[in-house]
Design a protein around this motif. Sequence first.
Motif, PDB file in Angstrom:
ATOM      1  N   GLY A 179      38.565  39.465  31.083  1.00 51.67           N
ATOM      2  CA  GLY A 179      39.095  39.806  32.392  1.00 51.67           C
ATOM      3  C   GLY A 179      40.571  39.515  32.562  1.00 51.67           C
ATOM      4  N   HIS A 180      41.292  39.311  31.460  1.00 52.89           N
ATOM      5  CA  HIS A 180      42.723  39.034  31.548  1.00 52.89           C
ATOM      6  C   HIS A 180      43.488  40.319  31.845  1.00 52.89           C
ATOM      7  CE1 HIS A 180      41.973  35.409  28.666  1.00 52.89           C
ATOM      8  NE2 HIS A 180      41.581  35.171  29.902  1.00 52.89           N
ATOM      9  N   SER A 181      44.133  40.351  32.994  1.00 47.37           N
ATOM     10  CA  SER A 181      44.851  41.550  33.391  1.00 47.37           C
ATOM     11  C   SER A 181      46.085  41.764  32.516  1.00 47.37           C
ATOM     12  CB  SER A 181      45.269  41.456  34.856  1.00 47.37           C
ATOM     13  OG  SER A 181      45.807  42.680  35.303  1.00 47.37           O
ATOM     14  N   PHE A 182      46.518  43.011  32.420  1.00 50.92           N
ATOM     15  CA  PHE A 182      47.772  43.311  31.722  1.00 50.92           C
ATOM     16  C   PHE A 182      48.404  44.543  32.345  1.00 50.92           C
ATOM     17  CE2 PHE A 182      44.709  45.901  29.435  1.00 50.92           C
ATOM     18  CZ  PHE A 182      45.391  47.064  29.118  1.00 50.92           C
ATOM     19  N   CYS A 183      49.681  44.729  32.085  1.00 47.18           N
ATOM     20  CA  CYS A 183      50.423  45.854  32.650  1.00 47.18           C
ATOM     21  C   CYS A 183      51.136  46.631  31.553  1.00 47.18           C
ATOM     22  CB  CYS A 183      51.448  45.372  33.682  1.00 47.18           C
ATOM     23  SG  CYS A 183      50.706  44.753  35.220  1.00 47.18           S
TER      24      CYS A 183
END
Length: 310
Positions: A179-183
Amino acid sequence: MIIGIHMSDKQELQNEINNASTRFSSVIDAAFDGIITMDDKQRIQLFNHASENIFGYSANEIIGKSITKLMQKKFRSSHSNYIKQFADSDIQSRDMLSRVMIMAVKKDKSEFPVEITISKISINGKIEFTAIIRDISNRIAFIEKLQHQVNTDNLTGLYNRNYFDTQIKDIYHQYKRFGHSFCVLMLDLDKFKVVNDTYGHLIGDKVLQEFAKKAQEVLREVDLLVRFGGEEFIALLPNTQLEAAKDVANRIRNCISQQMVLSQNHEPVTFTVSIGVAEIATDDDTESIVKRADEGLYRAKKSGRNRVSD
């Protein structure tokens, strides 16, 4: 009945033994690979000429010493158990098709990769082990060089799209698992064709190189900046949410707007960048997040360039 061996026959047998021994020694010393023999106490009994070249020890220095001197410290304490298991097993050798790659240690303490095969033999009721060792440092370096060439943009020194495709898949899998967000940032130099048409492609190349250098200085070490193609770049920002990514994008934009390169006539050539930003969403895949960043870039261009848009 008394059976004897004629002296000439005895001499001939001894000559054959001596010849075989000489032949064996010659083959061992001429071998390209290192050949090391040790007893069941891990003491080195034979250390051929290739082993001397590979490890930096002379045979006189190392014979009688523990084989563990040639391996990484973290494996030394467990090596005796491995030797015992191998000695007690029915396996006689690891053939060349099942070679194992490990890191070995030279006399100067430097570590290097080797391929190793091991065999065992019983002599007068005692087991001896023979290792054939091949230094693969040059092979590994060549493979790494090829990988670098495949994954690197020659002009800017940045990674290329091929490498980006592998990295975004990895970071996407981490997102799905943890669930680690990234952009993703999609970056495009504004009116770059005008630069090329006005000052020539050599100056255009300098602009691309300067952009890559300055943009990387803004990004973190964990971030990935890639030349996507032409004057278009893309960045992966791990563990980053949208607002933080937009802040990074604006810092890149501000930094780039203050840069310049000199033309062949020593005229200052300035340039700007437009950036689209997208954060991974639950219904995204690796293609859709890039597409959304590209759509943000289109909006930034349409609203006047030198802009950041999500």
